[in-house]
Each structure stands twice: as structure tokens, then as C-alpha cells.
Design a protein around this motif. Structure first.
Motif, PDB file in Angstrom:
ATOM      1  N   LYS A  17      -0.639  -5.352   8.360  1.00 33.87           N
ATOM      2  CA  LYS A  17      -0.306  -6.730   8.024  1.00 33.87           C
ATOM      3  C   LYS A  17      -1.326  -7.376   7.090  1.00 33.87           C
ATOM      4  O   LYS A  17      -0.962  -8.206   6.250  1.00 33.87           O
ATOM      5  N   SER A  18      -2.597  -7.006   7.203  1.00 38.88           N
ATOM      6  CA  SER A  18      -3.620  -7.651   6.372  1.00 38.88           C
ATOM      7  C   SER A  18      -3.344  -7.436   4.877  1.00 38.88           C
ATOM      8  O   SER A  18      -3.699  -8.281   4.062  1.00 38.88           O
TER       9      SER A  18
ATOM     10  N   ILE B  15       0.275 -10.631  -0.353  1.00 36.96           N
ATOM     11  CA  ILE B  15       1.311 -10.559  -1.380  1.00 36.96           C
ATOM     12  C   ILE B  15       2.297 -11.708  -1.200  1.00 36.96           C
ATOM     13  O   ILE B  15       2.456 -12.190  -0.093  1.00 36.96           O
ATOM     14  N   PRO B  16       2.937 -12.170  -2.288  1.00 39.32           N
ATOM     15  CA  PRO B  16       2.879 -11.650  -3.649  1.00 39.32           C
ATOM     16  C   PRO B  16       1.778 -12.270  -4.512  1.00 39.32           C
ATOM     17  O   PRO B  16       1.695 -11.962  -5.694  1.00 39.32           O
ATOM     18  N   HIS B  17       0.901 -13.116  -3.941  1.00 43.77           N
ATOM     19  CA  HIS B  17       0.003 -13.918  -4.778  1.00 43.77           C
ATOM     20  C   HIS B  17      -1.243 -13.184  -5.251  1.00 43.77           C
ATOM     21  O   HIS B  17      -1.726 -13.418  -6.356  1.00 43.77           O
ATOM     22  N   ASP B  18      -1.777 -12.274  -4.416  1.00 37.00           N
ATOM     23  CA  ASP B  18      -3.023 -11.606  -4.765  1.00 37.00           C
ATOM     24  C   ASP B  18      -2.723 -10.283  -5.477  1.00 37.00           C
ATOM     25  O   ASP B  18      -2.230  -9.335  -4.874  1.00 37.00           O
ATOM     26  N   PRO B  19      -3.009 -10.235  -6.805  1.00 34.86           N
ATOM     27  CA  PRO B  19      -2.634  -9.043  -7.589  1.00 34.86           C
ATOM     28  C   PRO B  19      -3.279  -7.758  -7.069  1.00 34.86           C
ATOM     29  O   PRO B  19      -2.672  -6.686  -7.158  1.00 34.86           O
ATOM     30  N   GLN B  20      -4.483  -7.872  -6.514  1.00 36.93           N
ATOM     31  CA  GLN B  20      -5.144  -6.670  -5.988  1.00 36.93           C
ATOM     32  C   GLN B  20      -4.415  -6.115  -4.766  1.00 36.93           C
ATOM     33  O   GLN B  20      -4.245  -4.899  -4.635  1.00 36.93           O
TER      34      GLN B  20
ATOM     35  N   GLN C 211      10.050 -14.878   2.632  1.00 37.42           N
ATOM     36  CA  GLN C 211      11.006 -14.294   1.701  1.00 37.42           C
ATOM     37  C   GLN C 211      10.354 -13.707   0.441  1.00 37.42           C
ATOM     38  O   GLN C 211      10.737 -12.622   0.009  1.00 37.42           O
ATOM     39  N   PRO C 212       9.360 -14.396  -0.161  1.00 38.60           N
ATOM     40  CA  PRO C 212       8.703 -13.801  -1.332  1.00 38.60           C
ATOM     41  C   PRO C 212       8.071 -12.437  -1.029  1.00 38.60           C
ATOM     42  O   PRO C 212       8.133 -11.520  -1.862  1.00 38.60           O
ATOM     43  N   GLN C 213       7.493 -12.291   0.158  1.00 40.63           N
ATOM     44  CA  GLN C 213       6.943 -10.981   0.545  1.00 40.63           C
ATOM     45  C   GLN C 213       8.056  -9.949   0.607  1.00 40.63           C
ATOM     46  O   GLN C 213       7.927  -8.827   0.115  1.00 40.63           O
ATOM     47  N   ARG C 214       9.174 -10.349   1.213  1.00 38.32           N
ATOM     48  CA  ARG C 214      10.308  -9.441   1.352  1.00 38.32           C
ATOM     49  C   ARG C 214      10.820  -8.984  -0.006  1.00 38.32           C
ATOM     50  O   ARG C 214      11.071  -7.801  -0.232  1.00 38.32           O
ATOM     51  N   GLU C 215      10.949  -9.946  -0.924  1.00 39.35           N
ATOM     52  CA  GLU C 215      11.493  -9.617  -2.256  1.00 39.35           C
ATOM     53  C   GLU C 215      10.573  -8.681  -3.019  1.00 39.35           C
ATOM     54  O   GLU C 215      11.020  -7.707  -3.636  1.00 39.35           O
ATOM     55  N   LEU C 216       9.273  -8.970  -2.954  1.00 42.29           N
ATOM     56  CA  LEU C 216       8.347  -8.097  -3.664  1.00 42.29           C
ATOM     57  C   LEU C 216       8.369  -6.685  -3.087  1.00 42.29           C
ATOM     58  O   LEU C 216       8.386  -5.692  -3.824  1.00 42.29           O
ATOM     59  N   LEU C 217       8.393  -6.590  -1.764  1.00 43.48           N
ATOM     60  CA  LEU C 217       8.415  -5.269  -1.127  1.00 43.48           C
ATOM     61  C   LEU C 217       9.677  -4.497  -1.513  1.00 43.48           C
ATOM     62  O   LEU C 217       9.626  -3.299  -1.796  1.00 43.48           O
ATOM     63  N   ALA C 218      10.812  -5.218  -1.547  1.00 49.22           N
ATOM     64  CA  ALA C 218      12.058  -4.568  -1.963  1.00 49.22           C
ATOM     65  C   ALA C 218      11.941  -4.090  -3.407  1.00 49.22           C
ATOM     66  O   ALA C 218      12.340  -2.967  -3.733  1.00 49.22           O
ATOM     67  N   ASP C 219      11.338  -4.925  -4.268  1.00 48.29           N
ATOM     68  CA  ASP C 219      11.168  -4.579  -5.689  1.00 48.29           C
ATOM     69  C   ASP C 219      10.327  -3.321  -5.882  1.00 48.29           C
ATOM     70  O   ASP C 219      10.621  -2.508  -6.759  1.00 48.29           O
ATOM     71  N   ILE C 220       9.262  -3.196  -5.112  1.00 43.26           N
ATOM     72  CA  ILE C 220       8.398  -2.030  -5.318  1.00 43.26           C
ATOM     73  C   ILE C 220       8.879  -0.816  -4.542  1.00 43.26           C
ATOM     74  O   ILE C 220       8.224   0.232  -4.531  1.00 43.26           O
TER      75      ILE C 220
END
Ligand code: C2E
Ligand code: MG
Ligand code: MG
Ligand code: MG
Length: 287
Positions: free
Chosen positions: A206-207, A212-217, A244-253
Motif C-alpha cells: 500500500k505504501s 500514485i498518481p501524484h508522485d512520479p517516482q 478512483q485516480p489510483q484505480r485508473e492509473l493502475l488500469a492504464d499501466i
């Protein structure tokens, strides 16, 4: 002399520490009793297909006490149970109870793809010579298909590997049980064990998901883990998805599976069944 030195040691404690020791002792006494009376409960957190929202499995999470006003978080009582050795009895209870529960759930939902069960196993349990027997006994007793059981270990087990742990892992694999690495990325990550061990699944801690999605590293790290898993043919589960933003980014990658409060909190078996009908069968109880 022992008494005197004991006293000297005691005097060095800060008052605050003394309270901690007393509380810890009280908690330990409570835990001793709870283990003999099996005063534990289980909750089940759905694991979902991130894009589709379908439930693919449930992670069993121990609760103590099951009933009553003063719940102790697992982050507290699991380490205590490990130190005192109670984890063997508690872990065996979790295994027996959760396999029986999920076998029952599968029987009650024959029209649906059978959800799998994921069980947390502590380092000490892996070292226990009876552990393999306990797993096989639980499968035989409940009729749960080995292919629908997943066991979660932590990176520390992989670092402290012994011939005995290796033998148990391979025997479990042979039986068809899946092995997941929990809290992946938080331990002493050596990529070599991903090659040397018969691992099926990585659960990204979880850490990493928090950033994500804000921290590029953090995004780059999660992407890296997903690609690594793809390359090695491992499944990935993202832990602790809360928005939801976390979910979308994870789906994208291309991270296929996840767990988190966004989808569902740990719940009773009955609530788990309701969620299964609702998300996997459009709310219909038949066909
Ligand atoms: P874990 O195996 O990594 O389990 C995930 C933990 O994260 C659970 O906490 C779950 O409730 C919590 N969680 C899931 N999604 C979210 C989210 O979106 N946000 C937040 N803030 N939290 C989320 P829980 O139930 O308190 O368990 C804590 C830890 O205790 C577990 O971490 C596991 O290491 C241990 N544990 C729990 N049950 C057992 C057990 O039966 N045996 C063993 N050996 N350890 C257990
Ligand atoms: Mg876990
Ligand atoms: Mg975890
Ligand atoms: Mg954890």
C-alpha cells in the motif's frame, strides 16, 4: 541477586515504558486465554479485477476478539502472537476456518467462477514442521480445491529460507496451491528469490499505491514492478487502493488485480456472498 538486578533494570525504565510493559503483559494474558477459547473472528476482503470490478478472491483477515467492546488491531496482536508462539495455534485456526468458509461460499454460488481464498502465513508458521500437514488437512477436510487456495508470505521468509521451508513451498506448489509475496517492496528485496522460488503472485504494498498518481517516482516504481511481474509471468495485486485516480492509473499501466477500500472493506462471509452476487452476476442469484 536476581531480584536486585531486576530492580535495577526496572528503575531505568521511563514511566511511559513501564505502562507499555504492563499493558503488554495484560494483552498477553488476554491473548493466552483467547487462543485456548478460540475467541477470534475472520473478515474477508474482496480482491477484484481492477478494470472490470469483478471479485476474483477473498483475503482472510484475523480479528480479535470476534465480539466485544475492545478490538485489538491485527498489527498489534499478530506480532505478539508471533513472539509468544501462539501464532501456530492461531494460524492453524485461521486456516481451518477460512478454508471451511470459502468452500461453503463456493458451494452456495455454483453458477459463478469460484472465488479463491488468500491466507496470511507468518514466518514462524512456515518454519513449523506441521504447517504443510495443516494445509493438506484443511484442504481434505473442507474439499476446497487446492487451485483456489493462495498463501501469502513476506519477503522475510524468502530471506530466511531453509531446506525445510523450500521443501514445504515446493510440496504446496505441487499440490496446486498458489504462493503470493505480501507487502512486496517493503522487505529486503532481492530479485534473485523471484527467480529461485516458486512464486505466483506479487502484492504491491500500500505504501507504493499511496503515492500514485501524484508522485512520479512512486508511479515509476509501481510501473516497474508490474513490468517485472509480466516478464516473469507473475500475477500482480495492488494493495490499499482508496480512490478512483489510483484505480485508473493502475488500469492504464496494466496492473490487473487490486484490493482496497475503494472496492470493498474487509467484511463478513455473508456480506462477501452478497458482494459476489452483485458484482459478478448483476445482482441475480441464479444463472
Ligand atoms: P496485510 O496482509 O497486508 O493486509 C492488508 C491490510 O490492509 C488489512 O489490515 C486491510 O484491512 C488493510 N487495507 C486493505 N485495503 C485498505 C485500504 O484501502 N486502505 C487502508 N488504510 N487499509 C487497507 P488488517 O486487517 O488490519 O491487517 C493488518 C495485517 O495483519 C495484515 O496485513 C497481515 O500482515 C496481518 N494479519 C491479518 N490477519 C492475519 C492472519 O490471519 N495471519 C497472519 N499471519 N497475519 C495476519
Ligand atoms: Mg496479506
Ligand atoms: Mg499486504
Ligand atoms: Mg501489510
Amino acid at each position: 541477586a536476581a531480584k536486585a538486578s531486576g530492580k535495577r533494570t526496572w528503575r531505568r525504565f521511563q514511566p511511559q515504558q513501564r505502562i507499555r510493559v504492563v499493558e503488554r503483559h495484560a494483552l498477553q494474558v488476554r491473548l493466552d486465554r483467547a487462543v485456548s477459547r478460540e475467541e477470534f473472528g475472520l473478515r474477508y476482503q474482496p480482491v477484484v479485477d481492477i478494470a472490470a470490478g469483478r471479485v476474483v478472491g477473498f483475503e482472510a483477515l484475523a480479528r480479535w476478539p470476534e465480539l466485544g467492546p475492545d478490538p485489538v488491531p491485527p498489527g498489534q496482536f499478530i506480532p505478539l502472537a508471533e513472539e509468544t508462539g501462539h501464532i501456530s495455534a492461531l494460524g492453524a485456526w485461521v486456516l481451518r476456518t477460512s478454508t471451511a468458509d470459502i468452500a461453503r461460499l463456493q458451494h452456495r454460488t455454483p453458477q459463478l467462477d469460484p472465488p479463491y481464498l488468500s491466507v496470511n502465513v507468518s514466518t514462524r508458521q512456515w518454519r513449523d514442521t506441521n504447517f504443510l500437514d495443516e494445509v493438506c488437512t484443511a484442504l481434505d477436510a473442507t474439499g476446497l480445491a487446492a487451485g483456489t487456495l493462495q498463501l501469502e508470505l513476506t519477503e522475510s521468509v524468502l530471506m530466511q529460507r531453509t531446506d525445510q521451508i523450500d521443501a514445504q513451498l515446493h510440496a504446496l506448489k505441487e499440490r496446486g496451491v498458489r504462493i503470493a509475496v505480501d507487502d512486496f517492496g517493503t522487505g529486503f528485496s532481492s530479485l534473485r528469490y523471484l527467480r529461485d522460488f516458486p512464486i505466483d503472485v506479487l502484492k504491491i504494498d500500500k505504501s507504493f499505491i499511496d503515492g500514485i498518481p501524484h508522485d512520479p517516482q512512486q508511479v515509476a516504481l509501481v510501473e516497474g514492478i508490474v513490468h517485472l511481474a509480466d516478464t516473469l509471468g507473475l500475477q500482480v495485486i495492488a494493495e490499499g487502493i482508496e480512490n478512483q485516480p489510483q484505480r485508473e492509473l493502475l488500469a492504464d499501466i496494466g496492473c490487473r488485480y487490486g484490493q482496497g477500500f475503494l472496492f470493498a472493506r474487509p467484511m463478513t462471509l455473508e456480506q462477501g456472498e452478497a458482494v459476489l452476487w452483485e458484482r459478478n452476476n448483476g445482482g441475480r442469484k441464479n444463472g
